[in-house]
Scaffold this active site. Structure first.
Site, PDB file in Angstrom:
ATOM      1  N   CYS A   1      -6.720 -27.184  13.817  1.00 43.09           N
ATOM      2  CA  CYS A   1      -7.902 -28.033  13.985  1.00 43.09           C
ATOM      3  C   CYS A   1      -7.526 -29.511  14.036  1.00 43.09           C
ATOM      4  O   CYS A   1      -8.204 -30.302  14.679  1.00 43.09           O
ATOM      5  CB  CYS A   1      -8.904 -27.769  12.865  1.00 43.09           C
ATOM      6  SG  CYS A   1      -9.620 -26.128  13.012  1.00 43.09           S
TER       7      CYS A   1
ATOM      8  N   CYS B   1      -6.945 -27.605   8.978  1.00 45.86           N
ATOM      9  CA  CYS B   1      -5.702 -26.870   9.222  1.00 45.86           C
ATOM     10  C   CYS B   1      -4.965 -27.500  10.405  1.00 45.86           C
ATOM     11  O   CYS B   1      -5.526 -28.302  11.138  1.00 45.86           O
ATOM     12  CB  CYS B   1      -5.995 -25.384   9.492  1.00 45.86           C
ATOM     13  SG  CYS B   1      -6.523 -25.023  11.163  1.00 45.86           S
TER      14      CYS B   1
ATOM     15  N   ASP C   1       0.866  -1.177   0.000  1.00 51.28           N
ATOM     16  CA  ASP C   1       0.000   0.000   0.000  1.00 51.28           C
ATOM     17  C   ASP C   1       0.906   1.232   0.000  1.00 51.28           C
ATOM     18  O   ASP C   1       2.046   1.190   0.458  1.00 51.28           O
ATOM     19  CB  ASP C   1      -0.933  -0.023   1.214  1.00 51.28           C
ATOM     20  CG  ASP C   1      -2.037   1.017   1.079  1.00 51.28           C
ATOM     21  OD1 ASP C   1      -2.132   1.660   0.006  1.00 51.28           O
ATOM     22  OD2 ASP C   1      -2.807   1.203   2.028  1.00 51.28           O
ATOM     23  N   SER C   2       0.362   2.349  -0.511  1.00 50.18           N
ATOM     24  CA  SER C   2       1.188   3.518  -0.785  1.00 50.18           C
ATOM     25  C   SER C   2       1.486   4.375   0.430  1.00 50.18           C
ATOM     26  O   SER C   2       2.422   5.148   0.436  1.00 50.18           O
ATOM     27  CB  SER C   2       0.475   4.397  -1.806  1.00 50.18           C
ATOM     28  OG  SER C   2      -0.787   4.786  -1.292  1.00 50.18           O
ATOM     29  N   GLY C   3       0.643   4.283   1.463  1.00 52.61           N
ATOM     30  CA  GLY C   3       0.830   5.123   2.638  1.00 52.61           C
ATOM     31  C   GLY C   3      -0.237   6.189   2.803  1.00 52.61           C
ATOM     32  O   GLY C   3      -0.302   6.857   3.830  1.00 52.61           O
ATOM     33  N   GLY C   4      -1.093   6.359   1.795  1.00 51.76           N
ATOM     34  CA  GLY C   4      -2.141   7.386   1.872  1.00 51.76           C
ATOM     35  C   GLY C   4      -3.069   7.164   3.050  1.00 51.76           C
ATOM     36  O   GLY C   4      -3.352   8.088   3.816  1.00 51.76           O
TER      37      GLY C   4
ATOM     38  N   ASP D   1      -2.593   8.157  -2.468  1.00 52.46           N
ATOM     39  CA  ASP D   1      -3.910   8.785  -2.561  1.00 52.46           C
ATOM     40  C   ASP D   1      -4.147   9.667  -1.346  1.00 52.46           C
ATOM     41  O   ASP D   1      -3.435   9.564  -0.352  1.00 52.46           O
ATOM     42  CB  ASP D   1      -5.004   7.712  -2.632  1.00 52.46           C
ATOM     43  CG  ASP D   1      -5.005   6.815  -1.404  1.00 52.46           C
ATOM     44  OD1 ASP D   1      -3.918   6.569  -0.840  1.00 52.46           O
ATOM     45  OD2 ASP D   1      -6.081   6.345  -0.999  1.00 52.46           O
TER      46      ASP D   1
ATOM     47  N   HIS E   1      -5.530 -20.671  11.934  1.00 53.36           N
ATOM     48  CA  HIS E   1      -6.828 -21.211  11.521  1.00 53.36           C
ATOM     49  C   HIS E   1      -7.667 -20.157  10.801  1.00 53.36           C
ATOM     50  O   HIS E   1      -8.280 -20.446   9.769  1.00 53.36           O
ATOM     51  CB  HIS E   1      -7.611 -21.754  12.717  1.00 53.36           C
ATOM     52  CG  HIS E   1      -9.063 -21.916  12.408  1.00 53.36           C
ATOM     53  ND1 HIS E   1      -9.562 -23.023  11.748  1.00 53.36           N
ATOM     54  CD2 HIS E   1     -10.117 -21.077  12.566  1.00 53.36           C
ATOM     55  CE1 HIS E   1     -10.851 -22.847  11.527  1.00 53.36           C
ATOM     56  NE2 HIS E   1     -11.216 -21.680  12.033  1.00 53.36           N
TER      57      HIS E   1
ATOM     58  N   ASP F   1      -8.128  -7.126   1.534  1.00 57.58           N
ATOM     59  CA  ASP F   1      -7.135  -7.283   2.592  1.00 57.58           C
ATOM     60  C   ASP F   1      -7.771  -6.837   3.883  1.00 57.58           C
ATOM     61  O   ASP F   1      -8.669  -5.984   3.879  1.00 57.58           O
ATOM     62  CB  ASP F   1      -5.905  -6.397   2.317  1.00 57.58           C
ATOM     63  CG  ASP F   1      -6.174  -4.951   2.702  1.00 57.58           C
ATOM     64  OD1 ASP F   1      -5.927  -4.593   3.870  1.00 57.58           O
ATOM     65  OD2 ASP F   1      -6.672  -4.185   1.856  1.00 57.58           O
TER      66      ASP F   1
ATOM     67  N   GLY G   1     -10.717   4.624   0.819  1.00 58.80           N
ATOM     68  CA  GLY G   1     -11.567   5.551   1.559  1.00 58.80           C
ATOM     69  C   GLY G   1     -12.863   4.952   2.062  1.00 58.80           C
ATOM     70  O   GLY G   1     -13.764   5.667   2.484  1.00 58.80           O
TER      71      GLY G   1
ATOM     72  N   GLN H   1     -11.173   7.479  -5.013  1.00 62.76           N
ATOM     73  CA  GLN H   1     -11.642   8.159  -3.801  1.00 62.76           C
ATOM     74  C   GLN H   1     -13.012   8.790  -4.082  1.00 62.76           C
ATOM     75  O   GLN H   1     -13.646   8.468  -5.067  1.00 62.76           O
ATOM     76  CB  GLN H   1     -10.609   9.192  -3.349  1.00 62.76           C
ATOM     77  CG  GLN H   1      -9.348   8.563  -2.754  1.00 62.76           C
ATOM     78  CD  GLN H   1      -9.599   7.899  -1.403  1.00 62.76           C
ATOM     79  OE1 GLN H   1     -10.654   8.081  -0.792  1.00 62.76           O
ATOM     80  NE2 GLN H   1      -8.644   7.117  -0.930  1.00 62.76           N
TER      81      GLN H   1
ATOM     82  N   CYS I   1     -12.700 -28.267   9.323  1.00 63.81           N
ATOM     83  CA  CYS I   1     -11.425 -27.665   8.901  1.00 63.81           C
ATOM     84  C   CYS I   1     -10.284 -28.665   9.098  1.00 63.81           C
ATOM     85  O   CYS I   1     -10.254 -29.394  10.090  1.00 63.81           O
ATOM     86  CB  CYS I   1     -11.166 -26.406   9.725  1.00 63.81           C
ATOM     87  SG  CYS I   1      -9.634 -25.576   9.286  1.00 63.81           S
TER      88      CYS I   1
HETATM   89 ZN   LIG Z   1      -8.798 -24.892  11.250  1.00 65.14          ZN
END
Ligand SMILES: [Zn+2]
Length: 686
Positions: free
Chosen positions: A317, A314, A101-104, A155, A343, A274, A224, A197, A312
């Site tokens: 789990c 993972c 990310d740019s930092g805006g 931005d 998890h 994200d 934004g 924006q 799950c």
């Molecule tokens: Zn899991």
């Protein structure tokens, strides 16, 4: 005119399938570190580290792209470290893709002074206090040094409440910075995205996307959002922006969100997401599962031998029980954070793969409807109340409105003061941490072997400032969990509140405040009291009106006080010496302990002046300390001896403080007051 610097094949983006009856799409593109498939979730590794995770656990969880942040990395370790270490991939031993990310957005959220000029954003470094000018060119230069796969153009982000004129100016500046970013990239093979924006104004959002789409970026992001707007506002903005975004480029919704938010955004045509929620809620003992959202700190998991999520596979789990994970969260062991984080990331990535499969099979719409219902559930194995039929739910009532934080949890906000109840943590987390656990409610409820339930004294909690009932409900849940496993004494809660609108509003939106899905708040709102049908010893009643006008008549007298009124700026009476004197008198000769969120000098000295002993309380997410006050009898009985009294260091700071006296103390009484504080029993011998 811009030179045609962008190679149109930098990502080789191609659509694999479009869903029927939805804007959802599945696509593939290729970064410098490999091919990725969308829809895609990117874990947040702001400072080149995803909290409590290693590069290996991230790969195991299915992470394809990591997000890092130019603003933080520019300040520490600095671009030179990345140049010398051969870029972020080698630096953090991460073989897959990275987006920076740019930092805006970070500059927008800075608490310290910042200034926006045509040239860039000027701010003060939190590392060494020097003044930094972050221009579009410096942002790109830094991202080139970091050597991410996808860069973002700088931005100017504005708050959701910004007016049209200011939002328009910020969007225009963002467009000029976007053009400069493209130029600054030169012939770098790294991809570059622009950020749309326009705050919450449809015309500005449309103009912003049209302007940026005319420039040769490799992808487009919606920025934004998740900055304080309501849920439906966010979805509307997302929908109308996505409609106009180029179809042949990736579309990225920044900073969003919960599994439900992501599902809704995919439905509206977004590809990339994200958010720090998976690791953030893991830190607090939360887990997303196929059985709804689980809070591992709840007592119901103490003896649960089942795996965290039966659906799950993972590592967490496969290897650990809910009981063990409950234990790790109770002792605040970092391992619990790591295992739950692993998890949660696995859960997010698997959800994204399932979404993609559903789109490829042209079954997204039915998938969306089914998951949408599930994601509104919390812990279906340990339900507290059957889900009710949905009806129209207003997001404001009287002086209050629902506020949804960037992390996705809801709180109640006082409209006039903008003050939010439990601003930094989900209300239930703060209620447990600051009040129920610090006050050792669970331990106090358990009976000693020699005691009998019928004759044991009932524990009384005064819940001062009912608000949206998070503190009272945390105590009720605590009782129910203890009573399921141990012999317990009775618990009676007295809640004080003059305005029930906050609770009414939260109750009507109980999908956002799931802790209110219980018989107790319904009964309290309709009749002013609740008596548990399952536990004869558990009751709750409301004293309506101004606390200081009602407290002297209120019964039964408290053992514990959860003091959670609005701050002195909003509710000055709550923090006055005269108010605490009334409260101290109401404690009588009982051993009473009071817990409150503030650590303000004026508040603490008013408590001391009223006759309480005052100690340091635990830290909260936004403050290093809170406050505990108690009576001499609590000290004598021993229950308060574990608290760390304010001592010489605090006293020295108080003597120098500009906020030395309670706000209602007349000037001519200040000298005598100061003497009384210095002679307070707790400072004797200092
Ligand atoms: Zn899991």
């Amino acid at each position: 005119m811009l030179p045609d610097v962008a190679d149109p094949s930098r990502l080789g983006f191609r659509i694999d399938a479009l869903a029927s009856g939805s804007q959802a799409r599945a696509a593939t593109f290729r970064t410098l570190h490999g091919e990725v498939e969308t829809p895609l979730f990117m874990p947040v590794g702001t400072q080149a580290a995803v909290k409590a995770q290693t590069a290996q656990t991230l790969q195991d969880s299915g992470t394809q792209i990591l997000l890092a942040n130019t603003y933080h990395l520019l300040l520490r370790p600095g671009a030179e470290v990345f140049r010398r270490m051969g870029g972020i991939h080698r630096f953090m031993s991460w073989p897959r893709s990275v987006l920076t990310d740019s930092g805006g957005y970070q500059i927008f959220s800075l608490p310290h002074a910042r200034e926006m000029t045509e040239e860039g954003a000027v701010f003060q470094s939190y590392v060494d206090k020097r003044s930094v000018l972050l221009s579009p060119e410096l942002s790109i230069e830094t991202q080139v040094a970091i050597a991410s796969d996808i860069m973002m153009a700088l931005d100017q982000c504005v708050a959701a409440t910004t007016d049209h004129v200011a939002a328009h100016a910020a969007a225009d500046l963002t467009h000029r910075w976007a053009a400069r970013s493209l130029l600054a990239r030169r012939d770098s093979p790294q991809a570059l995205f622009a950020i749309v924006q326009g705050a919450l104004f449809p015309d500005l959002r449309r103009a912003s996307v049209d302007c940026l789409a005319a420039m040769p970026f490799d992808g487009y992001a919606i920025g934004g959002l998740a900055v304080g707007e309501g849920l439906s506002e966010r979805q509307d903005m997302c929908e109308l922006t996505a409609e106009r975004m180029p179809r042949d480029k990736p579309r990225y919704l920044m900073g969003v969100g919960t599994p439900l938010d992501i599902l809704e955004a995919v439905h509206r045509g977004l590809d990339l997401f994200d958010c720090s929620i998976p690791t953030l809620v893991a830190k607090r003992g939360g887990a997303f599962t196929s059985r709804g959202f689980l809070q591992l700190r709840r007592g119901v998991h103490e003896l649960a031998d089942a795996s965290l999520d039966p659906a799950c596979d993972c590592t967490t789990c496969r290897l650990y029980s809910r009981s063990y994970l409950h234990h790790l969260t109770k002792i605040q062991e970092t391992l619990g954070w790591q295992l739950l984080g692993q998890h949660n990331l696995y859960f997010y990535h698997r959800l994204m793969r399932e979404i993609r499969q559903a789109i490829l099979a042209d079954a997204f719409l039915s998938f969306y409807r089914e998951k949408r219902a599930l994601f509104q559930e919390s812990d279906v194995d340990n339900p507290t109340r059957p889900p009710r039929v949905r009806r129209a739910r207003p997001l404001a009532l009287g002086q209050y409105e629902v506020h949804v934080a960037a992390e996705g949890f809801a709180s109640i906000r006082h409209i006039a003061s903008r003050e939010i109840m439990h601003a930094c943590t989900p209300p239930m987390d703060e209620a447990l941490h600051l009040y129920v656990e610090q006050a050792q409610v669970a331990e106090r409820l358990r009976l000693a072997a020699s005691e009998e339930a019928a004759t044991a004294e009932t524990l009384v909690i005064w819940d001062v400032g009912l608000g949206a009932a998070a503190n009272a409900m945390a105590a009720i849940r605590c009782y129910e969990a203890q009573a399921a496993a141990h012999p317990v004494r009775g618990l009676h809660i007295v809640s004080f509140e003059n305005d029930l609108d906050a609770l009414r509003l939260a109750f009507r939106n109980d999908h956002l405040f799931p802790y209110l899905r219980h018989a107790a708040p319904a009964s309290l709102l309709s009749s002013g009291a609740w008596q548990s049908s399952a536990h004869p010893g558990l009751g709750w009643h409301l004293v309506q009106g101004d606390f200081f006008a009602t407290l002297s008549q209120a019964t039964p007298r408290p053992d514990l006080i959860f003091y959670d009124l609005f701050s002195a700026e909003t509710h000055a009476d709550a923090w006055k010496l005269s108010s605490f004197r009334l409260l101290f008198a109401a404690c009588g000769d009982k051993g009473v302990e009071l817990f409150t969120y503030t650590a303000s000098t004026a508040g603490r000295v008013a408590l001391l002046g009223a006759g309480f002993y005052v100690a340091k309380g635990c830290s909260t997410d936004d403050k290093p300390e809170s406050t505990i006050a108690f009576t001499h009898e609590a000290l004598e009985r021993g229950t308060a001896r574990r608290h760390e009294l304010l001592g010489a260091v605090w006293l020295a700071r108080w003597k120098r403080s500009g906020a030395k006296f309670p706000i209602d103390l007349p000037v001519h009484e200040q000298a005598a007051f100061e003497q009384a504080i210095l002679q307070h029993d707790q400072f004797r011998g200092l």
